[in-house]
Design a protein around this motif. Structure first.
Motif, mmCIF file in Angstrom:
data_model
loop_
_atom_site.group_PDB
_atom_site.id
_atom_site.type_symbol
_atom_site.label_atom_id
_atom_site.label_comp_id
_atom_site.label_asym_id
_atom_site.label_seq_id
_atom_site.Cartn_x
_atom_site.Cartn_y
_atom_site.Cartn_z
ATOM 1 N N PRO A 152 8.208 -3.735 12.425
ATOM 2 C CA PRO A 152 7.355 -2.584 12.759
ATOM 3 C C PRO A 152 7.331 -1.589 11.592
ATOM 4 C CG PRO A 152 8.889 -3.070 14.542
ATOM 5 C CD PRO A 152 9.320 -3.907 13.386
ATOM 6 N N LEU A 153 6.180 -0.999 11.353
ATOM 7 C CA LEU A 153 6.042 -0.041 10.271
ATOM 8 C C LEU A 153 6.423 1.359 10.741
ATOM 9 C CD1 LEU A 153 2.626 -1.114 8.662
ATOM 10 C CD2 LEU A 153 4.942 -1.755 7.943
ATOM 11 N N ARG A 154 6.956 2.145 9.812
ATOM 12 C CA ARG A 154 7.213 3.555 10.099
ATOM 13 C C ARG A 154 5.884 4.299 10.131
ATOM 14 N NH1 ARG A 154 12.207 3.644 5.768
ATOM 15 N NH2 ARG A 154 13.832 2.955 7.225
ATOM 16 N N ASP B 86 -10.176 -0.097 -5.713
ATOM 17 C CA ASP B 86 -9.431 -0.931 -6.660
ATOM 18 C C ASP B 86 -8.008 -0.409 -6.872
ATOM 19 O OD1 ASP B 86 -11.754 -2.337 -6.903
ATOM 20 O OD2 ASP B 86 -12.267 -1.577 -8.893
ATOM 21 N N ASP B 87 -7.855 0.914 -6.927
ATOM 22 C CA ASP B 87 -6.562 1.516 -7.248
ATOM 23 C C ASP B 87 -6.088 2.416 -6.112
ATOM 24 O OD1 ASP B 87 -6.263 0.466 -9.915
ATOM 25 O OD2 ASP B 87 -7.874 1.823 -10.509
ATOM 26 N N PHE B 88 -4.787 2.349 -5.819
ATOM 27 C CA PHE B 88 -4.192 3.180 -4.764
ATOM 28 C C PHE B 88 -2.785 3.540 -5.213
ATOM 29 C CE2 PHE B 88 -2.168 4.236 -0.772
ATOM 30 C CZ PHE B 88 -3.176 4.808 0.005
ATOM 31 N N THR B 89 -2.473 4.845 -5.201
ATOM 32 C CA THR B 89 -1.145 5.304 -5.610
ATOM 33 C C THR B 89 -0.407 5.866 -4.410
ATOM 34 O OG1 THR B 89 -1.938 5.867 -7.832
ATOM 35 C CG2 THR B 89 0.136 6.862 -7.120
ATOM 36 N N ALA B 90 0.774 5.329 -4.128
ATOM 37 C CA ALA B 90 1.604 5.793 -3.016
ATOM 38 C C ALA B 90 2.904 6.369 -3.563
ATOM 39 C CB ALA B 90 1.900 4.646 -2.051
ATOM 40 N N VAL B 91 3.162 7.618 -3.216
ATOM 41 C CA VAL B 91 4.415 8.283 -3.596
ATOM 42 C C VAL B 91 5.250 8.421 -2.334
ATOM 43 C CG1 VAL B 91 5.463 10.389 -4.492
ATOM 44 C CG2 VAL B 91 3.331 9.544 -5.488
ATOM 45 N N ALA B 92 6.446 7.871 -2.353
ATOM 46 C CA ALA B 92 7.341 7.974 -1.202
ATOM 47 C C ALA B 92 8.766 8.120 -1.705
ATOM 48 C CB ALA B 92 7.219 6.746 -0.292
ATOM 49 N N THR B 93 9.508 8.996 -1.090
ATOM 50 C CA THR B 93 10.868 9.291 -1.516
ATOM 51 C C THR B 93 11.739 8.033 -1.466
ATOM 52 O OG1 THR B 93 12.696 10.866 -1.185
ATOM 53 C CG2 THR B 93 11.751 9.862 0.779
ATOM 54 N N PRO B 94 12.721 7.902 -2.364
ATOM 55 C CA PRO B 94 13.604 6.732 -2.319
ATOM 56 C C PRO B 94 14.187 6.534 -0.920
ATOM 57 C CG PRO B 94 14.014 7.987 -4.321
ATOM 58 C CD PRO B 94 13.045 8.789 -3.504
ATOM 59 N N GLY C 199 10.874 3.147 2.221
ATOM 60 C CA GLY C 199 10.316 1.843 2.565
ATOM 61 C C GLY C 199 9.057 1.490 1.809
ATOM 62 N N LYS C 200 9.024 1.781 0.509
ATOM 63 C CA LYS C 200 7.845 1.447 -0.301
ATOM 64 C C LYS C 200 7.639 -0.061 -0.396
ATOM 65 C CE LYS C 200 9.261 3.823 -3.894
ATOM 66 N NZ LYS C 200 10.403 4.538 -3.308
ATOM 67 N N THR C 201 8.732 -0.811 -0.489
ATOM 68 C CA THR C 201 8.622 -2.267 -0.624
ATOM 69 C C THR C 201 7.958 -2.881 0.603
ATOM 70 O OG1 THR C 201 10.595 -2.336 -2.030
ATOM 71 C CG2 THR C 201 9.908 -4.396 -0.999
ATOM 72 N N ASP D 113 -2.651 9.000 -3.560
ATOM 73 C CA ASP D 113 -3.476 8.759 -2.375
ATOM 74 C C ASP D 113 -2.656 8.870 -1.090
ATOM 75 O OD1 ASP D 113 -6.034 7.889 -3.744
ATOM 76 O OD2 ASP D 113 -4.601 6.476 -4.616
ATOM 77 N N SER D 114 -1.343 8.703 -1.209
ATOM 78 C CA SER D 114 -0.447 8.846 -0.060
ATOM 79 C C SER D 114 0.861 9.451 -0.567
ATOM 80 C CB SER D 114 -0.180 7.479 0.588
ATOM 81 O OG SER D 114 0.814 7.582 1.594
ATOM 82 N N VAL D 115 1.340 10.484 0.115
ATOM 83 C CA VAL D 115 2.577 11.156 -0.295
ATOM 84 C C VAL D 115 3.493 11.286 0.912
ATOM 85 C CG1 VAL D 115 3.603 13.256 -1.241
ATOM 86 C CG2 VAL D 115 1.406 12.447 -2.126
ATOM 87 N N TYR D 116 4.736 10.861 0.744
ATOM 88 C CA TYR D 116 5.753 10.988 1.790
ATOM 89 C C TYR D 116 7.025 11.483 1.107
ATOM 90 C CZ TYR D 116 8.575 9.763 5.920
ATOM 91 O OH TYR D 116 9.391 9.790 7.006
ATOM 92 N N GLY D 117 7.255 12.800 1.189
ATOM 93 C CA GLY D 117 8.335 13.423 0.443
ATOM 94 C C GLY D 117 9.669 13.394 1.154
ATOM 95 N N TYR D 118 10.693 13.867 0.440
ATOM 96 C CA TYR D 118 12.062 13.877 0.974
ATOM 97 C C TYR D 118 12.155 14.727 2.236
ATOM 98 C CZ TYR D 118 17.074 14.831 1.271
ATOM 99 O OH TYR D 118 18.365 14.983 1.714
ATOM 100 N N THR D 119 11.478 15.894 2.246
ATOM 101 C CA THR D 119 11.532 16.763 3.419
ATOM 102 C C THR D 119 10.951 16.066 4.643
ATOM 103 O OG1 THR D 119 11.349 18.724 2.012
ATOM 104 C CG2 THR D 119 10.838 19.005 4.338
#
Length: 577
Positions: free
Chosen positions: A13-15, A31-39, A42-44, A191-197
């Motif tokens: 299941p996805l978060r 064509d291009d998509f940038t996802a920023v997610a805190t370590p 679950g980026k992988t 295009d997607s941001v999921y920060g530490y907070t």
């Protein structure tokens, strides 16, 4: 035999953030998509789900993953295999093409930089999705950036992933969009941001306590002059760098005392609900790493795993450590980014590298949550620049082009050489000789706030902080730290009253003792933290965001570094909010 199309129903299941980002990706079909997610977010898993979707609907026929290190190639291939995507982690440039048994390959940025045309031909042969993991590495050198651009321009889809999108240079990152801000500078746009907070609020990552240790340091310059300084006190950058390196000297007392404290904290976590909790020492170079491993064995009686570089066997040693009950690992580079060892919960930041990028990557090794209430503890030198970074864990940064460059940190160039050979610190060591260093707990930083007063290593005051329960919510951590600090200040007042001959039972009757500047700063930090906590309970805003707003209104550094005057101004401002 051709590799089978992965079955979407086999995916975990996805978060919530992954589902939202997946919907946005499928809606855009760009064509291009940038996802920023805190370590640890679950980026992988997110990237592999996109790969499976595109393979299943025929949008792509092949997948190429580009990773920063050899070890991460193996980790990506193993994670992909679990969901039915077969990636060749042993692919070499000389192979030219992957066999039909695989959906694609995992390669490194270095491989692409050495032979971009090989990977361009591979990309053109089949409709390809390229996943660029930790895409900021494509800006590490002109060769890597140009190679990535040349190799993957023909790809039908490119997915860029990063937990730390910011860099301190002007090397543009390939395939990342930049937008000009009101100040005229170009900033990377995700295009997607999921920060530490956000991740902390959702329980995806652990709250991090930073235990900053100061102490007296002494060293001799190459001119024969002996100097002494206290970590954390205002001084020139050169003196800070030399005091810092002196504290990290394995032959001094600072490192053994800090390692002893870190091991005590690790024991508390293991007893309190994380029985397999492990610790990691991040060293500047290979010589120091070996010395720290010997210190750990002396302090704890147990050997530490040592991982020095991307040499043969390093990946296997990391995998073995991750699945074992061994307490400590020492590393220079291999676990600085992306490596998944969820049981790491205690860190010792024993390196003089101090760019925001490297610091964030290093701290990211300790934040991966497995169950509710897990916390992480990172021990670090009480150096102003590091204290600022620790206070700003929640800050989301973008890559800025054209910004005037400030020298951030002291030995980052040496660290880069440390990752290539054993002689990294020789140049600096010729300039001075470390003589001695002692350690004491200076403060604890949590959620942008600073707690505690100075406590000598090995004292009951230090043990109060090292003994914080291992399973706590963020709110419980803040409440306990406030109580510890209040108890500590009350004990100090009692001792002052006893020395003055006043009755201990009636401390209020004794005239207040004059405060030193250090005591005044502690009292003001405590008052500021109380005001911030009160606003947090009224509004629900995180402590870190309230501190950030006060900094925006009043200016100045984080509270861990702020002067008495700056703290007084923030207190006055907080009282009006």
């Amino acid at each position: 035999m051709a590799a089978r199309t992965p079955a979407l129903e086999t995916f975990p299941p996805l978060r919530a953030w992954q589902r939202k980002a997946l919907v946005e990706y499928l809606r855009r079909r760009s064509d291009d998509f940038t996802a920023v997610a805190t370590p640890g977010a679950g980026k992988t898993t997110f990237a592999l789900r996109i790969a499976a979707e595109l393979l299943a609907d025929g949008s792509v026929e092949a997948v190429t993953v580009v990773a920063p290190t050899e070890h991460l190639k193996t980790q990506w291939a193993e994670s992909a295999a679990l969901v039915g995507i077969q990636l060749d982690s042993a692919f070499r440039n000389a192979d030219v093409h992957s066999t039909a048994d695989f959906h694609g390959a995992v390669i490194t940025y270095a491989q692409v930089g050495m032979a971009p045309q090989v990977h361009r031909r591979r990309t053109m042969t089949r409709r390809t999705l390229v996943i660029l993991d930790e895409i900021h590495h494509a800006g590490d050198s002109r060769t890597w950036g140009d190679g990535v651009k040349a190799a993957f321009e023909p790809a039908v889809r490119r997915l860029m992933l990063t937990g730390t999108p910011f860099r301190s240079d002007d090397n543009p990152i390939p395939f990342v969009d930049y937008e000009r801000g009101s100040d005229g500078l170009l900033r990377s746009r995700a295009d997607s941001v999921y920060g530490y907070t956000d991740a902390l609020r959702d329980g995806v990552v652990r709250p991090v306590l930073f235990l900053a240790y100061s102490g007296e340091t002494r060293w001799r310059t190459n001119a024969g002059e002996e100097l002494a300084a206290r970590l954390g006190e205002p001084m020139t950058q050169d003196l800070v760098a030399q005091a810092w390196r002196t504290a990290l000297d394995p032959a001094g007392d600072w490192m053994p005392q800090v390692l002893r404290a870190a091991d005590a904290r690790l024991t508390v976590l293991r007893v309190a609900g994380m029985p397999d909790a492990a610790g990691l020492v991040i060293a500047s170079d290979q010589q120091a790493a070996r010395s720290y491993a010997r210190l750990i064995e002396q302090v704890t009686g147990e050997k530490a795993a040592v991982v020095l570089s991307d040499d043969v066997g390093a990946s296997a040693r990391i995998a073995t450590f991750g699945a074992s009950q061994q307490r400590w690992m020492v590393a220079v580079r291999m676990v600085s980014e992306g490596v998944d060892i969820p049981r790491l919960a205690v860190g010792v930041y024993a390196t003089s590298a101090s760019t925001p990028l490297y610091f964030a990557q290093a701290i990211g090794r300790f934040v991966r949550a497995r169950r509710s209430g897990e916390t992480a503890s990172v021990f670090l030198p009480s150096v102003p620049h590091l204290l600022g970074l620790a206070s700003e864990m929640e800050v989301e940064r973008d890559h800025v082009l054209g910004k005037p460059s400030d020298r951030e940190g002291f030995d980052d160039d040496l660290l880069e050489r440390a990752q290539r050979d054993d002689q990294a610190s020789g140049e600096l060591e010729k300039r001075f000789t470390a003589l001695s260093a002692t350690a004491e707990l200076d403060q604890v930083i949590f959620d942008g706030a600073s707690f505690g007063t100075a406590a000598q290593a090995g004292t009951p005051e230090e043990e109060e902080y090292l003994g914080l329960p291992g399973l706590l919510t963020s709110e419980q951590v803040a409440a306990l730290l406030s109580k510890r600090q209040a108890d500590q200040l009350a004990a100090q007042r009692r001792r002052v009253a006893e020395r003055a001959g006043a009755p201990v039972t009636a401390p209020a009757a004794a005239p207040p003792a004059p405060m030193s500047a250090a005591q005044r700063r502690v009292a003001l930090r405590r008052q500021l933290n109380a005001l911030v906590a009160a606003r947090h309970h009224r509004t629900g805003q995180p402590h870190g965001k309230i501190h950030a707003e006060l900094r925006r209104l009043c200016g100045g550094p984080p509270s861990a570094q702020a002067t008495i005057e700056q703290l007084e101004e923030r207190i006055a401002t907080a009282q009006t909010l």
